[in-house]
Design an enzyme around this catalytic site. Sequence first.
Site, PDB file in Angstrom:
ATOM      1  N   GLU A   1       0.845  -1.302  -0.086  1.00  0.00           N
ATOM      2  CA  GLU A   1      -0.048   0.137   0.199  1.00  0.00           C
ATOM      3  C   GLU A   1       0.979   1.264   0.178  1.00  0.00           C
ATOM      4  OE1 GLU A   1      -2.312  -0.980   3.279  1.00  0.00           O
ATOM      5  OE2 GLU A   1      -3.197  -2.928   2.215  1.00  0.00           O
TER       6      GLU A   1
ATOM      7  N   GLU B   1       4.374 -10.809   0.543  1.00  0.00           N
ATOM      8  CA  GLU B   1       2.869 -10.446   0.498  1.00  0.00           C
ATOM      9  C   GLU B   1       2.445 -10.271  -0.962  1.00  0.00           C
ATOM     10  OE1 GLU B   1       1.384  -8.746   4.635  1.00  0.00           O
ATOM     11  OE2 GLU B   1       2.025  -7.113   3.197  1.00  0.00           O
TER      12      GLU B   1
ATOM     13  N   GLY C   1      -6.108  -8.265   1.557  1.00  0.00           N
ATOM     14  CA  GLY C   1      -7.257  -7.635   1.886  1.00  0.00           C
ATOM     15  C   GLY C   1      -8.465  -8.107   0.823  1.00  0.00           C
TER      16      GLY C   1
HETATM   17  C1  PEP Z   1      -1.507  -6.778   5.191  1.00  0.00           C
HETATM   18  O1  PEP Z   1      -2.005  -5.740   5.425  1.00  0.00           O
HETATM   19  O2  PEP Z   1      -0.286  -6.832   5.257  1.00  0.00           O
HETATM   20  C2  PEP Z   1      -2.456  -7.984   4.887  1.00  0.00           C
HETATM   21  C3  PEP Z   1      -1.762  -9.270   4.667  1.00  0.00           C
HETATM   22  O3  PEP Z   1      -3.667  -7.648   4.910  1.00  0.00           O
HETATM   23  P1  PEP Z   1      -4.693  -8.720   4.830  1.00  0.00           P
HETATM   24  O4  PEP Z   1      -4.390  -9.893   5.839  1.00  0.00           O
HETATM   25  O5  PEP Z   1      -6.003  -8.035   5.247  1.00  0.00           O
HETATM   26  O6  PEP Z   1      -4.987  -9.463   3.679  1.00  0.00           O
END
Ligand code: PEP
Length: 265
Positions: free
Chosen positions: A111, A181, A187
Amino acid sequence: MRISLTTSKNNTMRKQIAAANWKMNLTYQQAEKLLDEMIATPHELKDGQLAIFAVPFPYLQLANEKLGGKKNVFVAAQNCYNKKSGAYTGEVSVEMLTSMNIEYVVLGHSERREYFNESNQLLAEKINICLDNNINPIFCCGESLSIREANTQNDFVGKQLEESLYHLSAEQIQKIVIAYEPIWAIGTGKTASSEQAQEMHAFIRSQLAKKYGNDIAENITILYGGSVKGNNAAELFSQKDVDGGLVGGASLNATEFVAIINALK
Ligand code: PEP
């Protein structure tokens, strides 16, 4: 607070971590309630297992007050600036964080890369200033859906590691926690399969081994992030190279996050 590490089930010295990323959520009162619920919900952190709470800047002191002194629990920031101090209105320095006993900072979340244009080079500077001030970065990397569909995720993640981390010494790299990630899983409720997670984690570890040697690579914690929940954490964490999770949505619910902590191997 520093913890002593003992050999974990995977026969390495690496830490197993459940890290909560609250992002820009919760009022002060809601944050207080969630921390109280977390404390009240039974959970166990064995030696070598950590719970880290990356809370919004205004709640760092509150989290410190509520969680400070709890075994293997740390409060983290979600970002910091790449300059020491000065006329940078609205930014937060690592010196401010260390003066509040903060030992971990999340860096390079997708993000921040997307909405704040954080580049691999900028992140290298942030990593440096953290390490110079004894703060451990939780360095996020991961590919978008289009990169995954083009099957070029290894090249993409490899470049993120190379450009932000590979200037570090062997001693420094061991202070980094890596969080893989995949952006398409953040999300979205669409978790990477445990095989997809393991495959990328093994790739990341192999790249670290090429650069720093096997022994060092084996001891670096690599977290998975992307829709980790109480009901899928154990399966993900059972993978050989998955050392826990960076958790967004599910970290806003004490029962869910405690289930994730209890799923650490
Ligand atoms: C994050 O914000 O790093 C994340 C993995 O979000 P979520 O668990 O909501 O997918």
